[in-house]
Design an enzyme around this catalytic site. Structure first.
Site, PDB file in Angstrom:
ATOM      1  N   ASP A 202       0.838  -1.326   0.208  1.00 11.11           N
ATOM      2  CA  ASP A 202      -0.095   0.070  -0.011  1.00 11.11           C
ATOM      3  C   ASP A 202       1.004   1.269   0.003  1.00 11.11           C
ATOM      4  OD1 ASP A 202      -2.292   1.325   0.184  1.00 11.11           O
ATOM      5  OD2 ASP A 202      -2.299   1.564   2.310  1.00 11.11           O
ATOM      6  N   SER A 226      -6.946   4.957   0.181  1.00 12.83           N
ATOM      7  CA  SER A 226      -7.270   3.537  -0.274  1.00 12.83           C
ATOM      8  C   SER A 226      -8.636   3.433   0.112  1.00 12.83           C
ATOM      9  CB  SER A 226      -6.355   2.306   0.585  1.00 12.83           C
ATOM     10  OG  SER A 226      -4.858   2.928   0.246  1.00 12.83           O
ATOM     11  N   GLN A 276      -5.766  -2.222  -6.367  1.00  7.70           N
ATOM     12  CA  GLN A 276      -6.409  -1.343  -5.504  1.00  7.70           C
ATOM     13  C   GLN A 276      -7.128  -0.286  -6.169  1.00  7.70           C
ATOM     14  OE1 GLN A 276      -3.770   1.748  -2.995  1.00  7.70           O
ATOM     15  NE2 GLN A 276      -4.148   0.200  -1.573  1.00  7.70           N
TER      16      GLN A 276
END
Length: 287
Positions: A202, A226, A276
């Site tokens: 991430d 996110s 993502q």
């Protein structure tokens, strides 16, 4: 191991407070919200601790529902959704202030014989020939900028970092190749290596969206978060050995950007796939 890595390993060492209930914390740093990779990594630790060690995780799907509060603990509750002959499924909720801020579903499966193929690793220079990102951030922003800090991972971008693409339009791209590894040696705990990869996956993924538009988290007008995160773990790997994180962003629209990545060992073996979507907001620049 360095202080930063020691601190990250402590974050991932959750406290069990009841059957299938765990407690985690956030590091002492000046973040407005809990880092997404942290809560995803901790949630996977919680799930993995309820599964036999001979059945490794092969996929996870997560949603970031509310911003996390860095000043209070996170409580992780594990739902033992399924314990089958071949697959084990767990659902984890992260709770703060009585509300769910994050959910993760993870599936565990011991590898079986079957057909095999994989994409080839991109041709890139070896990590020893690539400058550390931390040194590049210091050179561009100065040593006292909040973005400059010693982290638990050694990250080395082969192309531009976002602040460079912000300043030089010729560097803008929707591809992002990064060598990475934890800055130290780790024990032989497969779940730990997977959770560390979940954490670091991430760190640079949404930067891939920014790179194509000359945006940077340090430009004073770009913010983001996110929204969801998915990972598939194809083969065992070690997070303390060099891994190439090959990332790209196929689309950005409606204030959201999609990024995907593939993780390869230094020997060229594809071990992880990542997807993502993130929220990207930009305020008007001062004239």
């Amino acid at each position: 191991m360095g202080k930063a890595l020691d601190g990250l390993l402590e974050l991932l060492d959750l406290e069990q407070i009841e059957l299938d209930i765990f407690r985690g914390r956030s590091p002492d740093e000046q973040r407005q919200r809990v880092f997404g990779g942290q809560v995803a990594g901790q949630a996977l630790v919680a799930a993995g601790r309820t599964v036999p060690p001979d059945r490794p995780v092969h996929s996870l799907h997560a949603y970031f529902i509310r911003p996390g509060d860095t000043t209070v603990p996170l409580v992780y509750t594990v739902d033992r959704t399924r314990d089958g002959r071949s697959f084990t499924t767990r659902r984890v909720s992260a709770i703060q202030h009585g509300q769910t801020i994050f959910t993760l579903s993870a599936s565990f499966h011991h590898a079986e014989p079957g057909p095999e193929h994989a994409d080839a690793m991109p041709e890139v220079p070896p990590p020893e020939h690539v400058e550390r990102n931390s040194d590049r951030w210091i050179r561009v922003l100065g040593p006292d900028h909040p973005r400059v800090f010693d982290g638990p991972f050694d990250l080395r971008s082969i192309g531009p970092i976002s602040v460079e693409a912000e300043r030089d339009p010729s560097l803008r791209t929707t591809e992002n190749l990064v060598w990475l590894r934890v800055d130290g040696d780790l024990p032989d705990d497969p779940l730990l290596h997977v959770c560390l990869m979940t954490y670091v996956s991430d760190v640079t993924l949404l930067d891939t969206v920014l790179l194509g538009h000359g945006l940077s988290w340090s430009d004073g007008h770009t913010t983001g978060a996110s929204l969801d995160h998915a990972m598939w773990f194809h083969r065992p790997f070690r997070a303390d050995r060099w891994l190439l994180y090959a990332q790209e962003s196929p689309v950005a629209s409606g204030g959201r950007g999609l990024a995907r990545g593939q993780v390869f060992t230094a020997e060229g073996e594809l071990v992880v796939s990542v997807m993502q979507e993130g929220l990207i907001r930009t305020a008007a620049r001062d004239s």
